[in-house]
Design a protein around this motif. Structure first.
Motif, mmCIF file in Angstrom:
data_model
loop_
_atom_site.group_PDB
_atom_site.id
_atom_site.type_symbol
_atom_site.label_atom_id
_atom_site.label_comp_id
_atom_site.label_asym_id
_atom_site.label_seq_id
_atom_site.Cartn_x
_atom_site.Cartn_y
_atom_site.Cartn_z
ATOM 1 N N ARG A 92 82.299 34.851 28.475
ATOM 2 C CA ARG A 92 81.268 33.844 27.875
ATOM 3 C C ARG A 92 79.783 34.519 28.765
ATOM 4 O O ARG A 92 78.980 34.118 28.297
ATOM 5 N N HIS A 93 80.017 34.768 29.978
ATOM 6 C CA HIS A 93 78.878 35.227 30.530
ATOM 7 C C HIS A 93 77.959 36.327 30.273
ATOM 8 O O HIS A 93 76.964 36.507 29.666
ATOM 9 N N GLU A 94 78.724 37.464 29.679
ATOM 10 C CA GLU A 94 78.453 38.550 28.858
ATOM 11 C C GLU A 94 77.714 38.115 27.497
ATOM 12 O O GLU A 94 76.615 38.587 27.158
ATOM 13 N N LEU A 95 78.386 37.331 26.809
ATOM 14 C CA LEU A 95 77.782 37.004 25.567
ATOM 15 C C LEU A 95 76.514 35.909 25.940
ATOM 16 O O LEU A 95 75.617 36.275 24.866
ATOM 17 N N GLY A 96 76.425 35.424 26.927
ATOM 18 C CA GLY A 96 75.153 34.715 27.361
ATOM 19 C C GLY A 96 73.923 35.707 27.831
ATOM 20 O O GLY A 96 73.005 35.383 27.169
ATOM 21 N N VAL A 97 74.340 36.576 28.357
ATOM 22 C CA VAL A 97 73.413 37.820 28.585
ATOM 23 C C VAL A 97 72.799 38.317 27.413
ATOM 24 O O VAL A 97 71.425 38.604 27.233
ATOM 25 N N LEU A 98 73.667 38.717 26.395
ATOM 26 C CA LEU A 98 73.253 39.251 25.169
ATOM 27 C C LEU A 98 72.507 38.359 24.399
ATOM 28 O O LEU A 98 71.376 38.797 24.040
ATOM 29 N N THR A 99 72.737 37.046 24.329
ATOM 30 C CA THR A 99 71.927 36.068 23.874
ATOM 31 C C THR A 99 70.324 35.945 24.634
ATOM 32 O O THR A 99 69.493 35.953 23.786
ATOM 33 N N CYS A 100 70.337 36.219 25.791
ATOM 34 C CA CYS A 100 69.092 36.284 26.519
ATOM 35 C C CYS A 100 68.521 37.547 26.201
ATOM 36 O O CYS A 100 67.004 37.486 25.861
ATOM 37 N N THR A 101 69.025 38.504 25.861
ATOM 38 C CA THR A 101 68.349 39.986 25.443
ATOM 39 C C THR A 101 67.809 39.488 24.228
ATOM 40 O O THR A 101 66.479 40.014 23.894
ATOM 41 N N CYS A 102 68.234 38.931 23.056
ATOM 42 C CA CYS A 102 67.812 38.585 21.884
ATOM 43 C C CYS A 102 66.674 37.632 22.053
ATOM 44 O O CYS A 102 65.393 37.909 21.451
ATOM 45 N N PHE A 103 66.794 36.592 23.013
ATOM 46 C CA PHE A 103 65.418 35.824 23.214
ATOM 47 C C PHE A 103 64.261 36.606 23.722
ATOM 48 O O PHE A 103 63.178 36.292 23.338
ATOM 49 N N PHE A 104 64.478 37.520 24.735
ATOM 50 C CA PHE A 104 63.242 37.760 25.507
ATOM 51 C C PHE A 104 62.519 39.140 24.488
ATOM 52 O O PHE A 104 61.697 39.341 24.833
ATOM 53 N N ARG A 105 63.389 39.555 23.502
ATOM 54 C CA ARG A 105 62.760 40.681 22.490
ATOM 55 C C ARG A 105 61.448 39.798 21.853
ATOM 56 O O ARG A 105 60.496 40.397 21.446
ATOM 57 N N GLU A 106 62.016 38.321 21.484
ATOM 58 C CA GLU A 106 60.846 37.541 20.872
ATOM 59 C C GLU A 106 60.193 37.128 21.742
ATOM 60 O O GLU A 106 58.717 36.729 21.497
ATOM 61 N N TYR A 107 60.435 36.555 22.859
ATOM 62 C CA TYR A 107 59.549 36.012 23.791
ATOM 63 C C TYR A 107 58.495 36.831 24.528
ATOM 64 O O TYR A 107 57.279 36.429 24.873
ATOM 65 N N PHE A 108 58.541 38.354 24.568
ATOM 66 C CA PHE A 108 57.592 39.061 24.929
ATOM 67 C C PHE A 108 57.372 40.310 24.111
ATOM 68 O O PHE A 108 57.625 41.225 24.370
ATOM 69 N N PRO A 109 56.884 39.837 22.822
ATOM 70 C CA PRO A 109 56.703 40.703 21.700
ATOM 71 C C PRO A 109 55.683 41.775 22.153
ATOM 72 O O PRO A 109 55.711 42.891 21.574
ATOM 73 N N GLU A 110 54.753 41.280 22.781
ATOM 74 C CA GLU A 110 53.827 42.381 23.587
ATOM 75 C C GLU A 110 54.336 43.502 24.036
ATOM 76 O O GLU A 110 53.857 44.481 24.275
#
Length: 262
Positions: A92-110
């Motif tokens: 579950r932790h690893e899946l959570g980290v991967l979800t964070c990866t998806c988020f930060f691609r969008e959160y820091f588009p620049e």
């Protein structure tokens, strides 16, 4: 039914690359990272890859969880000798980290982040254990779950699922401050004790608000509700070169954690 004539597309290969880097993934992660048109399309493609041995379903969290790792043919395509298995305690932790990866691609588009321009904890560990690869930089005492660069500044991301004692939080927050410009902590909304513990550590260590961010996992997870419009691309900078760049950046900031004056 097995189809020995299945021809792998570029996007199929990217799916295998994603699983290789994070060891496990779910359809929603592929949809977000690779820009598939719909989750239904992703599931159909995963099914073909699974039936042909490129992906393997992980049933430890239940079939409905739809968690996949590399199958035998997937390892062969990527020319891998072996792949470490994610323990039951960390799935579950690893899946959570991967979800964070998806988020930060969008959160820091620049920053034009992609899954090859975001360094994982596993990347650091593999890099550090390569013989003769230290180049004057000692093994780091600890690393964050994700590390990436926004313009000229490095950020560390931590996915914190369980409460830690005050001293351990202070040590971790201090370590991140010494190594990077900023740090972002992601925690479950229901775990308010984690939120207050991190705030106390921030104040105790003395970190500016601009360099310390707190986000709930529920907020981060919303990114998976829709496919990303950004197609994944391979980074032009090898991960080892990116890690060396981070070492160079953080070398002057690195301190002995056990002798840090908070």
């Amino acid at each position: 039914m097995l189809n020995n004539r299945l021809e792998l597309t570029d996007r199929d290969l990217m799916m295998l690359e994603v699983v290789n880097r994070w060891r496990i993934a779910q359809p929603k992660h592929f949809c977000s990272l690779l820009g598939f048109p719909s989750i239904e399309y992703v599931r159909k493609r995963i099914r073909k890859l699974e039936l042909n041995g490129y992906l393997k379903r992980d049933l430890r969290q239940g079939r409905e969880a739809q968690i996949f790792s590399l199958g035998t043919k997937g390892k062969d395509v990527l020319e891998l000798q072996s792949v470490g298995k994610v323990s039951d305690a960390t799935v579950r932790h690893e899946l959570g980290v991967l979800t964070c990866t998806c988020f930060f691609r969008e959160y820091f588009p620049e920053a034009k982040l992609d899954y090859h321009s975001i360094i994982t904890d596993r990347d650091f560990r593999v890099h550090e254990y390569k013989k003769g690869n230290y180049h004057g930089y000692g093994k780091m005492n600890r690393t964050g779950d994700l590390t990436f660069k926004v313009e000229n500044d490095w950020w560390i991301v931590e996915f914190e699922k369980e409460k830690k004692d005050a001293f351990r939080l202070q040590t971790n927050v201090s370590a991140n401050k010494n190594r990077a410009y900023g740090q972002i902590w992601v925690y479950p909304k229901v775990k308010s004790s984690i939120y207050y513990g991190l705030l106390e550590a921030k104040e105790y260590i003395g970190i500016d608000d601009a360099q310390f961010k707190l986000l709930t996992f529920e907020e981060v997870e919303k990114v998976l509700e829709r496919p990303s419009k950004r197609l994944a691309t391979l980074s032009t900078t090898p991960i080892d070169a990116l890690i060396e760049e981070f070492y160079s950046y953080s070398e002057h900031r690195e301190m002995d954690l056990f002798h840090t004056n908070y």
